[in-house]
Design a protein around this motif. Structure first.
Motif: not given
Length: 422
Positions: A322, A392-393, A396, A400
């Motif tokens: 991330a 989103a991208d 993300t 998660i």
């Protein structure tokens, strides 16, 4: 009569058969690893090109893992009824057929055929994992995780080489008039076929059938049960298969989700196919190469400790992925290395838990059903990954995944005192 029966499964003839079994499985896994790697490296890219949508780029992974779910229960049932050899051979041949189907779909530019072929191709992935159970059939319970890890590490040989053959196989496909992204599946079809041949010829005696025979002889020789192996600590303390399944479900979901979208993320930010292949090959190496050490750690320190370590490692992988700059191959490599390592820790620990808990009489079918659940988790992770990135991208998705991996830790802590060995 008593003197002719092995005192435990590690004695002759079990130990001799176990060494032969591991040798043959290592050879087959080295071949099948190359077939497995093809789909991981270019499957998402092929779908993205054919479907023209990033949101559907996770579909190959989802279809492949859905196919592996059906294959898991099928291979498990065949193995339960007839032994490991026919079950594993059937699974690898199905993977080879699926590989040929993907090539045909790419040539015909037919998405429907692609979907069907990807589903069948998933049988190879499932069988590659099912082979680990064959390595444990004749193993002494105290060394069961080490036996599993020996089979897993063999996949590294083909798994690491496969992604780095993306460019050469793509060039070969171009020379043959086949779309370049379908090239790695030429390698997959040959690799799965050769793995099936190796097992069909040399996996004798069948490890599961021999284990049942030795078990029956031992019980017959010791009617008072004095010579029967004590149940492993996992089973003594009432641990069910579900603990191992949950560990492997979470690790599979996270690994598939993040891994599937990494090639798409890298291509979207200007990275070459060579760089992508390198990252994925290192990731696959991290999935399998640490297996011998992981097996020893599981046998020495317990299933619960290493299962919890897998959750922490997956969280680290998600955090690094991330936070990695889009142009940093180094940090993406580090993230995918941690992702593979976390999967490896969870798979070996979870497999040991399930194998400890399942009696020989129903072991193969139980393991097959467990792998169905794991495959469904992988299919869900693959399909969800594209949707998350589209909405989103990639960062993300990674964070998660890391949080879901971390969820293993409280689950293990909550059950360790009641269910798992220390």
């Amino acid at each position: 009569m008593t003197t002719s029966v092995p005192a435990h499964l590690g004695d002759v003839p079990g130990s001799q058969a176990q060494r032969r079994t591991l040798f043959v499985l290592v050879a087959a896994q080295a071949l099948s690893g190359a077939g497995l790697a093809a789909g991981l490296t270019v499957g998402a890219l092929l779908a993205q090109d054919m479907l023209g949508s990033t949101s559907l780029a996770g579909l190959p992974s989802a279809l492949g893992t859905a196919g592996s779910a059906l294959a898991a229960v099928t291979v498990g049932r065949i193995s339960q009824a007839r032994g490991r050899r026919p079950g594993l051979v059937a699974g690898y041949l199905a993977g080879a057929v699926g590989s040929v189907g993907i090539i045909a779909a790419a040539v015909a530019d037919n998405p429907i055929l692609l979907f069907v072929a990807l589903f069948v191709y998933g049988a190879g992935t499932s069988t590659n994992l099912q082979a680990r159970y064959a390595g444990a059939d004749l193993a002494d319970p105290a060394h069961r995780a080490s036996a599993v890890s020996t089979v897993l590490v063999a996949t590294t040989l083909g798994g690491v080489a496969g992604p780095n053959l993306t460019a050469p196989t793509s060039d070969l496909a171009h020379e043959l008039g086949i779309p370049q992204l379908a090239g790695p599946f030429l390698l997959a079809s040959a690799a799965y076929t050769l793995a099936a041949v190796v097992l069909a010829i040399w996996l004798r005696p069948d490890p599961l059938l021999l284990a049942r025979t030795l078990e029956a002889q031992r019980v017959a020789a010791q009617p008072d049960n004095a010579g029967v192996l004590p149940r492993p600590a996992v089973e003594k303390r009432g641990c069910g298969v579900w603990v191992g399944v949950i560990v492997m479900v979470l690790t599979q979901f996270v690994m598939v989700a993040v891994m599937t979208m990494t090639p798409v993320h890298m291509r979207d930010h200007g990275h070459s196919a060579t760089a992508t292949g390198l990252v994925i090959s290192i990731h696959i190496g991290a999935m399998y190469l640490p297996s011998p050490l992981t097996g020893r750690l599981v046998d020495r320190y317990g299933r619960s400790t290493i299962a919890a370590a897998s959750g922490l490692t997956l969280f680290g992988a998600g955090t690094v992925a991330a936070g990695a700059p889009h142009d940093s191959v180094t940090l993406l490599t580090a993230a995918l290395t941690l992702l593979g390592l976390g999967w490896n820790l969870g798979l070996v620990a979870g497999t040991a838990i399930i194998t400890d808990a399942a009696p020989l009489a129903t072991r193969a079918s139980t393991q097959g059903i467990a792998d169905v659940t794991i495959a469904i988790a992988g299919a869900t992770g693959g399909m969800t990954s594209g949707l998350v990135v589209a909405a989103a991208d990639y960062p993300t998705l990674a964070i998660i995944g890391g949080i879901l991996g971390l969820a293993i830790v409280p689950m293990i802590v909550a059950t360790a005192r009641k269910s798992l060995p220390d």
